[in-house]
Design an enzyme around this catalytic site. Structure first.
Site, mmCIF file in Angstrom:
data_model
loop_
_atom_site.group_PDB
_atom_site.id
_atom_site.type_symbol
_atom_site.label_atom_id
_atom_site.label_comp_id
_atom_site.label_asym_id
_atom_site.label_seq_id
_atom_site.Cartn_x
_atom_site.Cartn_y
_atom_site.Cartn_z
ATOM 1 N N HIS A 1 29.712 7.240 3.423
ATOM 2 C CA HIS A 1 30.432 8.103 4.592
ATOM 3 C C HIS A 1 31.578 8.174 5.551
ATOM 4 O O HIS A 1 31.250 8.789 6.086
ATOM 5 C CB HIS A 1 28.661 8.196 4.871
ATOM 6 C CG HIS A 1 28.362 9.294 3.986
ATOM 7 N ND1 HIS A 1 27.252 9.270 3.086
ATOM 8 C CD2 HIS A 1 28.118 11.000 3.956
ATOM 9 C CE1 HIS A 1 26.846 9.840 2.446
ATOM 10 N NE2 HIS A 1 27.193 11.479 2.861
ATOM 11 N N GLY A 2 31.225 6.276 5.673
ATOM 12 C CA GLY A 2 32.423 6.138 6.270
ATOM 13 C C GLY A 2 32.354 4.485 6.266
ATOM 14 O O GLY A 2 31.644 4.001 6.582
#
Lengths: 426, 472
Positions: free
Chosen positions: B328-329
């Site tokens: 997600h990041g």
């Protein structure tokens, strides 16, 4: 290419996560739930059930499609606007196509802005949006509070100890350097203080009366002029501020001027003035920021009877004239600029030669509507706006043999100000 | 390009639709022409936002396309060594590209902090959609290696699979095996088109009417800082973010599925009302299903899944969730967020589930949603430290319970929050239980055009940009 053609119906699988992997392995991602109840189905079941023809669904998609194409056609056939009155800016125009503008993405960005700026019915769409927002109870739009009786409010500033004490330090140093100059300070409360009752429920407020008191008590060598009391006790407080703008009105100036004149010991008895309405279609900054254009305000300017003569010099601009009013601004969006034509670094007014007092006003735009009333009482008035002023204030004070300094601000601007510290060298 | 922009709505979509249905469906009736039209449209769509990085995507497409073909050829010649070598090359390439463009900065800064070496971060901007299309490509390569699918013969079709504009930027992550037949054969119909378009408008409404407006509330809460926050403000803020991220993401999935339907594709579902879940396990069965299923198929099961001894299953789960978080990041709070869910799911699986099952439904729901909301704090906060101080504020650590600012934000946005809450539940299903379906579809008839108009109002007004000449 044809080899991959299989009858789809046999191949396609339902989104079956997480019950089984499509490789039919008995391995599961997470534990299988005991006797799961039938889950609520999705509004659209594209996979499992046969696509049933639903005439209403088809019709609604048809209408939406027609709508979409109509909008596209309208947007491209309608004439591009150059300027938006409501937004007070030039709208984006058709971007130029070039290889370099595509490469760095500028063409795409410009096209996006162009298409949304020139969207058909743009202004109407925006005002519908704010209408919807307000209908659903929204009371803060783009940092503007939507109050009762069509009043819009600026967010009140907080008292930032660090910032304000810097400003006060500068002001104290100026008064200490000039012990023979009478120093006054007048900070006007904003509409959020005087018209607190009209603010939306629970909207964060500040006690500006206290804030201003605190400023005054930290200043040394100044006469603090209390404007909160007189303004809050006014008989018709709703006339004191514009509904759509953050400034105060002529009615507020009518109350503030005698108080200031009294503190400065001006003899106002020989002069009478009258407020003359010059426009009733003023839609100010708060209307612009929020996009709520339902109300308009009236701007009045004071006219002395009998008329007085004076000479106004815009120092940096090298412009002189014999009035402080700029009527051309009444045809523009920013109608409050009818006073002085806006804010300038330094404006000198050579006024009443019979007076022996020379006044320096350090101010924000609230002062613009009050200064016209001060003109007949001074030999010369030097108006300094620290946000634009870059010269040495002390030199001016010495050269012009200044007798009085008046700091005239509104509370929000004063508490937020950083230019007094930053720019005024003394 | 984003779906919720004037460029997409009044230029890109109408033009693509006309070309597709006129040239592709009506005149030539050839799937090749249809694919090429969609491919060109998709490349324009991508290049609109990433005029440079499109080269990276095209490179990735070509590389994997040819590797895939070679793999199949090597298999035909019974050369498993070569198949494996090609497979490993491709995996290294794909993970390398993703790692370089998405994670290099993260690793470099952390190494610099740990070792004190003067390493300069690269500060590469993240190519849009790279996490999604890389995972799609890898689903193709891995399934091909496992001999579950045939290699794609047409470069255009493969390129279309990777770059298909509806799902290119924000999913769902469509696996090649689910869509390979549709790439070579699909039949558009008026029913699919109308279902698709209605679905697109619903997704667009979720994004513009709900996600963006709720997001601005959270932004204003967050901007105020946790120092002067009350419990009420903190909860209103995170409730708004919780709804924002759901409507944003599921709205994007709806738009993707809807647009897919308009062009004859059927994508997998991605969300199934996650916020009515009664356990965290259940939540993850309903949230971003295409990602979970990707990790299940290509990480969890290859690791052994849950057919191993308990410690190994726990290890497998932790690997999956660490990777999910990291996907997600590239920041520590996402890593933490992944571990957080890994730990909770393991606890739920092995310890808590018999206990939780005894609790009344409402309590289970409440526990789940609070766990999820706390998770979103880690997800949304700019740093781990700020996440913890926000959670502190939520649970009353060193803050007041209620303040006027919190009340103001709550009342000012109450209508929106209620609407958001209703729309997070399968209210449509409830309604169709109360009214009969026919009457309900009459409502839909009016609903979608009205929603489209509302979307346009919100879309245009978001660009309202007054020039404040005299703030003073």
């Amino acid at each position: 290419m044809k080899t991959n053609q299989v009858n789809r119906r046999n191949v396609r699988k339902a989104p079956d996560f997480p019950m089984s992997g499509s490789n039919n392995a008995p391995v599961q991602f997470t534990e299988q739930p005991r006797a799961r109840k039938p889950e609520p189905e999705l509004p659209y079941k594209p996979v499992k059930k046969k696509n049933r023809v639903n005439i209403y669904e088809c019709l609604s998609a048809l209408i939406a499609t027609v709508l979409l194409f109509a909008l596209a056609v309208l947007s491209f056939t309608s004439k591009d606007r150059e300027y938006s009155e409501n937004e007070n800016r030039y709208l984006a125009q058709k971007p130029l196509l070039s290889l370099s503008s595509i490469e760095d993405g500028k063409f795409m960005k410009d096209t996006d802005t162009y298409l949304s700026d020139q969207f058909v019915f743009r202004d109407q769409l925006v005002s519908t949006r704010t209408g919807i927002d307000v209908f659903f109870g929204k009371r803060e739009i783009n940092g503007v509070y939507v109050g009762r009786k069509h009043f819009l409010f600026e967010k009140p500033s907080e008292y930032d100890e660090k910032r304000v004490s810097k400003t006060i330090g500068t002001m104290n140093a100026i008064s200490a350097n000039n012990p023979n100059v009478r120093s006054y300070v007048a900070i006007a409360p904003n509409s959020s203080e005087v018209l607190k009752k009209l603010m939306p429920l629970n909207a964060p407020t500040q006690d500006q009366t206290e804030q201003i008191k605190k400023v005054y008590s930290n200043l040394t060598g100044y006469t603090g002029i209390d404007l909160c009391g007189p303004l809050k006790e006014a008989e018709e407080p709703e006339t004191l501020y514009y509904k759509t703008d953050h400034h105060w009105t002529a009615a507020a100036v009518d109350i503030a001027f005698p108080v200031i004149a009294g503190s400065m010991q001006l003899n106002t008895s020989g002069y009478t003035y009258e407020n003359i309405p010059v426009t009733n279609s003023f839609k100010g900054t708060l209307a612009s920021s929020s996009g709520i254009f339902s109300a308009s305000d009236t701007i009045s300017v004071p006219a002395y009877k009998p008329d007085i003569m004076y000479r106004v010099t815009y120092v940096n601009e090298g412009k002189t004239c014999n009035t402080v009013f700029d009527e051309s601004k009444l045809d523009e969006k920013s109608k409050y600029e009818v006073f002085f034509g806006g804010n300038f670094a330094q404006i000198n007014i050579e006024a009443n030669p019979l007076s022996d007092r020379v006044l320096v006003i350090v101010k924000d735009s609230y002062a613009n509507s009050l200064i016209p009333l001060l003109i007949p009482h001074f030999k010369k008035i030097i108006i300094v706006d620290p946000r634009y002023y870059n010269d040495n204030l002390q030199t001016t004070i010495d050269q012009e043999e200044v007798t009085d300094i008046l700091w005239l601000y509104n509370a929000n601007t004063f508490l937020n100000d950083t230019s007094i510290t930053g720019k005024l060298s003394y | 390009m984003v779906f919720s922009s004037a460029t997409f709505i009044i230029v890109f979509l109408p033009v693509t639709m006309i070309l597709y249905y006129l040239l592709g469906v009506t005149i030539t009736r050839s799937v090749t022409v249809k694919n090429i039209i969609l491919l060109i449209a998709s490349l324009v769509f991508y290049a609109w936002g990433e005029p440079v990085y499109i080269i990276l995507m095209l490179l990735s497409i070509c590389f994997n396309f040819f590797i895939g073909r070679d793999m199949e050829q090597a298999r035909r010649y019974r050369n498993p060594g070569k198949v494996k070598a090609l497979f490993i090359t491709s995996v290294i390439f794909n993970i390398g590209v993703l790692g370089f463009f998405k994670y290099a900065n993260f690793f470099l800064t952390n190494i610099a902090v740990l070792t004190g070496l003067p390493i300069k971060p690269l500060n590469l901007p993240l190519p849009v959609g790279i996490s999604f299309y890389t995972f799609q490509i890898m689903s193709y390569i891995i399934d091909l290696y496992n001999d579950k699918i045939k290699a794609q013969r047409s470069l255009a079709a493969f390129a279309l699979y990777v770059s298909l504009f509806p799902q290119l930027i924000a999913g769902p992550i469509v696996k090649y095996k689910d869509i390979c037949d549709q790439l070579m054969f699909r039949k558009e119909s008026w029913v699919m088109y109308s279902k698709g378009f209605n679905r697109f408008i619903i997704g667009l409404s979720k994004k513009l009417l709900l996600a963006n407006t709720l997001g601005s509330i959270y932004a204003s809460v967050q901007a105020a800082g946790t120092a002067e926050m009350s419990m009420l403000t903190a909860w209103v803020g995170i409730i708004c973010y919780t709804m924002q991220i759901y409507f944003d993401f599921s709205g994007y999935s709806d738009m993707a599925i809807g647009l897919g339907g308009m062009f004859g594709f059927e994508f997998c579902e991605n969300f199934n009302y996650p916020y009515i879940a009664l356990s965290v396990t259940d939540f993850w069965r309903r949230w971003h299903m295409s990602l979970s299923s990707w990790f299940r198929d290509y990480v969890y099961i290859p690791l052994g899944g849950n057919r191993c001894k308990v410690p190994r299953v726990i290890f497998n789960l932790m690997v999956v969730w660490l990777l999910t978080g990291f996907w997600h990041g590239a920041a520590w709070n996402f890593v933490f967020w992944g571990i957080y869910y890994g730990v909770i799911l393991i606890l739920e699986k092995y310890l808590l589930s018999p206990l939780l099952d005894k609790l009344p439904k409402i309590v289970r729901w409440l526990l789940t949603i609070v766990v999820v909301m706390v998770g979103w704090v880690f997800f949304s906060a700019p740093s781990l430290g700020e996440a913890f101080s926000y959670i502190g504020a939520m649970f009353g650590y060193a803050v007041s319970v209620v303040d006027s600012n919190g009340l103001f934000i709550l009342f000012s946005n109450f209508g929106l929050i209620v609407i958001g809450a209703i729309c997070s539940t399968p209210v449509y299903m409830l309604l169709s239980g109360i009214f009969n379906e026919k009457r309900l579809s009459k409502v839909i008839l009016a609903a979608t055009p009205v929603l489209l108009i509302l979307c346009i109002i919100f879309m245009v007004s978001e660009t309202y940009n007054p020039f404040l000449y005299f703030r003073f």
